[in-house]
Write an enzyme that holds these catalytic residues in place. Sequence first.
Site, PDB file in Angstrom:
ATOM      1  N   ARG A 237      -4.910  -5.854  -0.534  1.00 49.95           N
ATOM      2  CA  ARG A 237      -5.974  -5.383  -1.418  1.00 49.95           C
ATOM      3  C   ARG A 237      -6.650  -4.204  -0.725  1.00 49.95           C
ATOM      4  O   ARG A 237      -6.840  -4.215   0.497  1.00 49.95           O
ATOM      5  CB  ARG A 237      -7.002  -6.479  -1.693  1.00 49.95           C
ATOM      6  CG  ARG A 237      -6.557  -7.518  -2.712  1.00 49.95           C
ATOM      7  CD  ARG A 237      -6.490  -6.964  -4.137  1.00 49.95           C
ATOM      8  NE  ARG A 237      -6.142  -7.973  -5.127  1.00 49.95           N
ATOM      9  CZ  ARG A 237      -4.902  -8.201  -5.594  1.00 49.95           C
ATOM     10  NH1 ARG A 237      -3.890  -7.483  -5.158  1.00 49.95           N
ATOM     11  NH2 ARG A 237      -4.692  -9.132  -6.501  1.00 49.95           N
ATOM     12  N   GLU A 266      -9.719   1.342  -7.899  1.00 54.61           N
ATOM     13  CA  GLU A 266      -8.496   1.554  -8.684  1.00 54.61           C
ATOM     14  C   GLU A 266      -8.858   1.717 -10.156  1.00 54.61           C
ATOM     15  O   GLU A 266      -9.705   0.971 -10.649  1.00 54.61           O
ATOM     16  CB  GLU A 266      -7.535   0.376  -8.514  1.00 54.61           C
ATOM     17  CG  GLU A 266      -7.050   0.239  -7.072  1.00 54.61           C
ATOM     18  CD  GLU A 266      -6.092  -0.934  -6.844  1.00 54.61           C
ATOM     19  OE1 GLU A 266      -5.708  -1.585  -7.825  1.00 54.61           O
ATOM     20  OE2 GLU A 266      -5.739  -1.187  -5.687  1.00 54.61           O
ATOM     21  N   HIS A 285      -0.594   0.698  -7.468  1.00 55.72           N
ATOM     22  CA  HIS A 285      -0.607  -0.772  -7.492  1.00 55.72           C
ATOM     23  C   HIS A 285       0.608  -1.314  -8.279  1.00 55.72           C
ATOM     24  O   HIS A 285       0.452  -2.026  -9.271  1.00 55.72           O
ATOM     25  CB  HIS A 285      -1.918  -1.290  -8.102  1.00 55.72           C
ATOM     26  CG  HIS A 285      -2.249  -2.706  -7.704  1.00 55.72           C
ATOM     27  ND1 HIS A 285      -3.527  -3.136  -7.437  1.00 55.72           N
ATOM     28  CD2 HIS A 285      -1.460  -3.801  -7.548  1.00 55.72           C
ATOM     29  CE1 HIS A 285      -3.516  -4.433  -7.133  1.00 55.72           C
ATOM     30  NE2 HIS A 285      -2.256  -4.862  -7.202  1.00 55.72           N
TER      31      HIS A 285
HETATM   32  N1  LIG Z   1       0.178  -4.835  -4.259  1.00 54.27           N
HETATM   33  C1  LIG Z   1       0.437  -5.777  -5.142  1.00 54.27           C
HETATM   34  O1  LIG Z   1       0.820  -5.505  -6.278  1.00 54.27           O
HETATM   35  C2  LIG Z   1       0.306  -7.206  -4.755  1.00 54.27           C
HETATM   36  C3  LIG Z   1       1.140  -8.147  -5.374  1.00 54.27           C
HETATM   37  C4  LIG Z   1       1.015  -9.462  -4.989  1.00 54.27           C
HETATM   38  C5  LIG Z   1       0.079  -9.849  -4.042  1.00 54.27           C
HETATM   39  N2  LIG Z   1      -0.724  -8.912  -3.491  1.00 54.27           N
HETATM   40  C6  LIG Z   1      -1.715  -9.304  -2.495  1.00 54.27           C
HETATM   41  O2  LIG Z   1      -1.039  -9.988  -1.454  1.00 54.27           O
HETATM   42  C7  LIG Z   1      -1.795 -11.137  -1.100  1.00 54.27           C
HETATM   43  C8  LIG Z   1      -0.903 -12.153  -0.438  1.00 54.27           C
HETATM   44  O3  LIG Z   1      -0.022 -12.752  -1.373  1.00 54.27           O
HETATM   45  P1  LIG Z   1       0.893 -13.984  -0.896  1.00 54.27           P
HETATM   46  O4  LIG Z   1       1.577 -14.507  -2.091  1.00 54.27           O
HETATM   47  O5  LIG Z   1       1.679 -13.609   0.284  1.00 54.27           O
HETATM   48  O6  LIG Z   1      -0.267 -15.002  -0.478  1.00 54.27           O
HETATM   49  P2  LIG Z   1      -0.222 -16.127   0.652  1.00 54.27           P
HETATM   50  O7  LIG Z   1      -1.425 -16.961   0.420  1.00 54.27           O
HETATM   51  O8  LIG Z   1       1.110 -16.775   0.680  1.00 54.27           O
HETATM   52  O9  LIG Z   1      -0.377 -15.271   2.003  1.00 54.27           O
HETATM   53  C9  LIG Z   1      -1.571 -14.779   2.484  1.00 54.27           C
HETATM   54  C10 LIG Z   1      -1.605 -15.059   3.967  1.00 54.27           C
HETATM   55  O10 LIG Z   1      -2.748 -14.423   4.533  1.00 54.27           O
HETATM   56  C11 LIG Z   1      -3.287 -15.320   5.484  1.00 54.27           C
HETATM   57  N3  LIG Z   1      -4.693 -15.018   5.739  1.00 54.27           N
HETATM   58  C12 LIG Z   1      -5.733 -15.141   4.887  1.00 54.27           C
HETATM   59  N4  LIG Z   1      -6.865 -14.756   5.497  1.00 54.27           N
HETATM   60  C13 LIG Z   1      -6.522 -14.379   6.743  1.00 54.27           C
HETATM   61  C14 LIG Z   1      -7.244 -13.868   7.848  1.00 54.27           C
HETATM   62  N5  LIG Z   1      -8.573 -13.702   7.778  1.00 54.27           N
HETATM   63  N6  LIG Z   1      -6.573 -13.564   8.974  1.00 54.27           N
HETATM   64  C15 LIG Z   1      -5.241 -13.742   9.058  1.00 54.27           C
HETATM   65  N7  LIG Z   1      -4.478 -14.212   8.041  1.00 54.27           N
HETATM   66  C16 LIG Z   1      -5.128 -14.527   6.908  1.00 54.27           C
HETATM   67  C17 LIG Z   1      -3.095 -16.705   4.875  1.00 54.27           C
HETATM   68  O11 LIG Z   1      -3.165 -17.703   5.865  1.00 54.27           O
HETATM   69  C18 LIG Z   1      -1.704 -16.549   4.279  1.00 54.27           C
HETATM   70  O12 LIG Z   1      -0.725 -16.898   5.209  1.00 54.27           O
HETATM   71  C19 LIG Z   1      -2.438 -11.578  -2.427  1.00 54.27           C
HETATM   72  O13 LIG Z   1      -3.583 -12.358  -2.217  1.00 54.27           O
HETATM   73  C20 LIG Z   1      -2.754 -10.251  -3.070  1.00 54.27           C
HETATM   74  O14 LIG Z   1      -4.030  -9.820  -2.693  1.00 54.27           O
HETATM   75  C21 LIG Z   1      -0.641  -7.608  -3.841  1.00 54.27           C
HETATM   76  O1  LIG Z   2      -2.163 -10.122  -6.922  1.00 51.33           O
HETATM   77  C1  LIG Z   2      -1.219  -9.716  -7.615  1.00 51.33           C
HETATM   78  O2  LIG Z   2      -0.428 -10.483  -8.193  1.00 51.33           O
HETATM   79  C2  LIG Z   2      -0.986  -8.261  -7.785  1.00 51.33           C
HETATM   80  O3  LIG Z   2      -1.862  -7.498  -7.047  1.00 51.33           O
HETATM   81  C3  LIG Z   2      -1.008  -7.850  -9.217  1.00 51.33           C
HETATM   82  O4  LIG Z   2      -2.333  -7.800  -9.649  1.00 51.33           O
END
Ligand SMILES: NC(=O)c1ccc[n+]([C@@H]2O[C@H](COP(=O)([O-])OP(=O)(O)OC[C@H]3O[C@@H](n4cnc5c(N)ncnc54)[C@H](O)[C@@H]3O)[C@@H](O)[C@H]2O)c1
Ligand SMILES: O=C(O)[C@H](O)CO
Length: 324
Positions: A237, A266, A285
């Site tokens: 994010r 954004e 994004h």
């Molecule tokens: N760019 C995009 O389009 C897009 C798409 C999907 C997800 N995302 C972002 O990616 C993030 C992660 O998705 P995911 O499915 O891998 O989630 P997830 O919950 O599997 O992974 C997130 C990881 O971050 C770790 N974490 C949280 N806070 C932390 C901290 N303070 N220090 C260290 N580690 C920490 C958690 O323990 C976890 O392992 C989502 O929350 C979202 O914000 C972005």
């Molecule tokens: O969190 C997610 O799934 C992506 O950022 C799309 O919004």
Amino acid sequence: MKPSVILYKKLPDDLLARLESHFVVTQLNDLSPQTVQQNAQVFADAQGILGSSETVDKAFLEHTPKLRVASTVSVGYDNFDVDALTSRGIALMHTPTVLTETVADTMMTLVLATARRAVEVAERVKAGEWQGSIGPDWFGIDVHHKTLGILGMGRIGLALAQRAHFGFNMPILYNARRHHQEAEDRFNARYCDLDTLLAESDFVCISLPLTDETYHLIGAEQLAKMKSSAILINAGRGPVVDEKALIQALMDGTIHAAGLDVFEQEPLPVDSPLLSLPNVVALPHIGSATHETRYNMAACAVDNLIAALSGNVKENCVNPQVLK
Ligand SMILES: NC(=O)c1ccc[n+]([C@@H]2O[C@H](COP(=O)([O-])OP(=O)(O)OC[C@H]3O[C@@H](n4cnc5c(N)ncnc54)[C@H](O)[C@@H]3O)[C@@H](O)[C@H]2O)c1
Ligand SMILES: O=C(O)[C@H](O)CO
């Protein structure tokens, strides 16, 4: 009688039909205060909402006394006040897993595009600048065998580690709140503290959620700890990185380049200094934005809403305590 739900995102026809077979569906453009005001009765009757990106906070919830389920077409849920939802007994459903591989592909795209300057040199070709043999001013840096650091070793972080380890022979470093045995066993990933990761990584890759803890986790002090040859990738994010500090670091050579899919604001304002820096690849994004994955996310969100409103949740609930 079928429960009433609000849909604030366009769905493919077959998924809309599936939703309508279970619920009375009202389609709206957004959840803005103006939309809420103009459709007060619809919000007052809604037991479910389904969409993405809109803010759902205490003020919004005051207009939805019957709301039982919020289903977001995303894995990230930082736009929801989870405590407010939980205290009202409202389940928050999200779409993990179905997008993991696609987002990891996007992160690898950013790694490659920034290192090899793919966007910048392609633009030079289009501008007619390729007039003879190319010289060092067109060269990039290698990706294979370089060290890749991961902040956020969750689902997406693991999928990125898999690509980097098997595809590019990259040593993997990660920082997390706990050790991830799977990452260590499968990808030989090495746990280290944040400062070590920043100092030793050639690519610092962020796949963290936005929380109070991760807000501006990477600021001027952390950027200064990175190698001047290093590249920052953010697909978590935007606000995890202090964007002003990043712009400064990119301008004064503190770090080499950045590949960004997410931003503090954004859409990214057209006058953002990031857009005039040649060492920045900025994507709108698109982490999960393929036809297949966006369909699967929408299908998952529809199934999540149906499951939650029929008391049949097996997975994908952010606050499962409300289901007990
Ligand atoms: N760019 C995009 O389009 C897009 C798409 C999907 C997800 N995302 C972002 O990616 C993030 C992660 O998705 P995911 O499915 O891998 O989630 P997830 O919950 O599997 O992974 C997130 C990881 O971050 C770790 N974490 C949280 N806070 C932390 C901290 N303070 N220090 C260290 N580690 C920490 C958690 O323990 C976890 O392992 C989502 O929350 C979202 O914000 C972005
Ligand atoms: O969190 C997610 O799934 C992506 O950022 C799309 O919004």
